[in-house]
Design an enzyme around this catalytic site. Sequence first.
Site, PDB file in Angstrom:
ATOM      1  N   CYS A  64      43.109  33.674  34.042  1.00 12.72           N
ATOM      2  CA  CYS A  64      43.671  32.455  33.466  1.00 12.72           C
ATOM      3  C   CYS A  64      43.745  32.546  31.945  1.00 12.72           C
ATOM      4  CB  CYS A  64      42.785  31.257  33.796  1.00 12.72           C
ATOM      5  SG  CYS A  64      42.314  31.067  35.520  1.00 12.72           S
ATOM      6  N   CYS A  65      44.811  32.018  31.409  1.00 14.94           N
ATOM      7  CA  CYS A  65      44.919  31.764  29.977  1.00 14.94           C
ATOM      8  C   CYS A  65      45.831  30.546  29.817  1.00 14.94           C
ATOM      9  CB  CYS A  65      45.425  32.981  29.207  1.00 14.94           C
ATOM     10  SG  CYS A  65      47.144  33.450  29.505  1.00 14.94           S
TER      11      CYS A  65
END
Length: 144
Positions: A64-65
């Site tokens: 995730c980012c």
Amino acid sequence: MRISVAADSKDGVAERVVDELRRRGHDVVTHGALGDGERADWAWACELAARDVSEGRADQAVVCCWTGTGASIAANKVPGVRAALCVDAYTADGARTWNDANVLALSLRLTSDVVLGEILDAWFEGRPSTGAADLANVSHLDEI
């Protein structure tokens, strides 16, 4: 299933991903902002999660980012990883079916709690296609 999870921040659904995976009975390994003492930047954190998959320490990973783009790029640099940025259940199902994706990339900005649940449902219910064309495409990825 053992799943490695990486995030570059605890914004959005980052911590909820870990909680939801554990609720579903998975053994979760965390990296980046979710881990202890690790570099939280997306390229480093997502590489660690992807390497867990490629080196057999995890069956799959979730990276995730903020947009999910950097997370998917970093993960896809690791040999044997097929990361897919999924913003909805349809994309998650297709990634598992047609691409035999083994790393799910998520946007911390765009993924709501409800959509997270739908994406995870589709991801874990999805099965890789056994069709000749799909198998050939996935196999060809190792040749590129």
